[in-house]
Design an enzyme around this catalytic site. Structure first.
Site, PDB file in Angstrom:
ATOM      1  CE  LYS A  14      -2.851  -2.160   3.337  1.00 57.01           C
ATOM      2  NZ  LYS A  14      -3.629  -2.256   3.954  1.00 57.01           N
ATOM      3  N   GLY A  15       2.643   1.497   0.140  1.00 59.60           N
ATOM      4  CA  GLY A  15       3.211   2.319   1.071  1.00 59.60           C
ATOM      5  C   GLY A  15       2.608   2.724  -0.544  1.00 59.60           C
TER       6      GLY A  15
ATOM      7  CG  ASP B 146      14.675  -1.421   3.846  1.00 56.42           C
ATOM      8  OD1 ASP B 146      16.055  -0.671   4.099  1.00 56.42           O
ATOM      9  OD2 ASP B 146      14.534  -2.535   4.665  1.00 56.42           O
TER      10      ASP B 146
ATOM     11  CG  ASP C  63       2.443   0.111   7.505  1.00 54.75           C
ATOM     12  OD1 ASP C  63       3.569   0.082   6.649  1.00 54.75           O
ATOM     13  OD2 ASP C  63       2.602  -0.674   7.921  1.00 54.75           O
TER      14      ASP C  63
ATOM     15  NE  ARG D 139      -1.095   1.308   5.279  1.00 54.75           N
ATOM     16  CZ  ARG D 139       0.247   0.871   4.669  1.00 54.75           C
ATOM     17  NH1 ARG D 139       1.248   1.394   3.597  1.00 54.75           N
ATOM     18  NH2 ARG D 139       0.138  -0.871   5.115  1.00 54.75           N
TER      19      ARG D 139
HETATM   20  P1  5GP Z   1      13.272  -3.632   0.368  1.00 53.04           P
HETATM   21  O1  5GP Z   1      13.131  -5.719   0.134  1.00 53.04           O
HETATM   22  O2  5GP Z   1      14.288  -3.175  -0.396  1.00 53.04           O
HETATM   23  O3  5GP Z   1      13.924  -4.003   1.618  1.00 53.04           O
HETATM   24  O4  5GP Z   1      11.439  -3.633   1.723  1.00 53.04           O
HETATM   25  C1  5GP Z   1      10.724  -3.274   0.921  1.00 53.04           C
HETATM   26  C2  5GP Z   1       9.720  -2.598   1.572  1.00 53.04           C
HETATM   27  O5  5GP Z   1       9.802  -2.514   3.112  1.00 53.04           O
HETATM   28  C3  5GP Z   1       9.000  -1.950   1.696  1.00 53.04           C
HETATM   29  O6  5GP Z   1       7.838  -1.210   0.457  1.00 53.04           O
HETATM   30  C4  5GP Z   1       8.388  -1.159   2.586  1.00 53.04           C
HETATM   31  O7  5GP Z   1       6.973  -1.734   2.549  1.00 53.04           O
HETATM   32  C5  5GP Z   1       9.573  -1.954   3.820  1.00 53.04           C
HETATM   33  N1  5GP Z   1       9.624  -0.939   4.340  1.00 53.04           N
HETATM   34  C6  5GP Z   1      11.488  -0.127   4.162  1.00 53.04           C
HETATM   35  N2  5GP Z   1      12.232   0.219   5.036  1.00 53.04           N
HETATM   36  C7  5GP Z   1      10.572   1.389   5.171  1.00 53.04           C
HETATM   37  C8  5GP Z   1      10.946   2.362   6.130  1.00 53.04           C
HETATM   38  O8  5GP Z   1      12.249   2.708   6.151  1.00 53.04           O
HETATM   39  N3  5GP Z   1      10.054   2.633   7.087  1.00 53.04           N
HETATM   40  C9  5GP Z   1       8.122   2.081   6.217  1.00 53.04           C
HETATM   41  N4  5GP Z   1       7.290   2.154   6.926  1.00 53.04           N
HETATM   42  N5  5GP Z   1       8.627   0.791   5.266  1.00 53.04           N
HETATM   43  C10 5GP Z   1       9.735   0.219   4.874  1.00 53.04           C
HETATM   44 MG    MG Z   2       4.518  -1.696   5.575  1.00 55.07          MG
END
Ligand code: 5GP
Ligand code: MG
Ligand code: MG
Length: 185
Positions: free
Chosen positions: A47-48, A107, A163, A169
């Site tokens: 949803k982000g 991330d 979130d 959000r």
């Molecule tokens: P990745 O697979 O790149 O580690 O993580 C991707 C997902 O993790 C993002 O689409 C998000 O939903 C969540 N995420 C990663 N870092 C953050 C952050 O700092 N804040 C929030 N709210 N979600 C995060």
């Molecule tokens: Mg999340």
């Protein structure tokens, strides 16, 4: 409105709006308005990415269509394992389309690299990514993205679609959380 839950505003509403315009220009340059593949297909990752996706679409000067996907990566709520499950798939076939994935944040990059592999196996004409945020220090895999809004420190952020436990959000800016929210002191 969340009391002192937000420790600091990292990116203001105005900064976001400016950046969305810049990214819209970048995206519009990449895609002709009358591409033989038809309208650009924005794929928002729920949803982000909802606010970013809708704000971006409004600023784009090329016609777009919108699809949404929801994925969930196994692992704790604040770190990703790279093992991804599709919670909601696209409603439409993307074969032969110009597809632009619209992401909230990269991330580790594991979720996105999985998504890129998954979507490219469906034979789109092209596949690119635009992300509002990226944490360069957290990257665990190389992902090529066409556009990045802001590179941010390796801190957990909320707001503008992002979130913590489904809250925050609705904030119009990106902020950091007071550690007391996730059980710290
Ligand atoms: P990745 O697979 O790149 O580690 O993580 C991707 C997902 O993790 C993002 O689409 C998000 O939903 C969540 N995420 C990663 N870092 C953050 C952050 O700092 N804040 C929030 N709210 N979600 C995060
Ligand atoms: Mg999340
Ligand atoms: Mg995301």
């Amino acid at each position: 409105m969340y009391g002192d839950d937000i420790a600091s505003v990292l990116i203001s509403e105005e900064q976001i709006a400016e950046k969305v315009e810049e990214l819209a220009e970048l995206v519009a340059k990449r895609y002709p308005a009358d591409a033989p593949e038809g309208d650009l297909l924005l794929v928002g990752v729920l949803k982000g990415a909802i606010f970013f996706m809708t704000d971006l679409a409004k600023k784009l000067t090329v016609p777009t269509q919108m699809e949404f996907m929801a994925v969930s990566s196994y692992g704790s709520s604040t770190s990703s394992s790279g093992v991804v499950r599709i919670m909601k798939d696209l409603d439409k076939d993307i074969a032969g389309r110009n597809v632009l994935i619209v992401e909230d944040i990269i991330d580790s990059g594991l979720t996105l690299s999985w998504l890129l592999r998954n979507l490219s196996s469906r034979n789109p004409a092209s596949l690119e990514v635009v992300t509002l945020l990226r944490k360069p220090d957290a990257l665990r895999t190389q992902v090529d993205v066409m556009g990045v809004g802001f590179d941010i420190p390796n801190e957990f952020v909320v707001g503008y679609g992002l979130d913590y436990d489904e809250r925050y959000r609705d904030l119009p800016y990106i902020g950091t959380l007071n550690p007391k929210v996730y059980g710290g002191k």
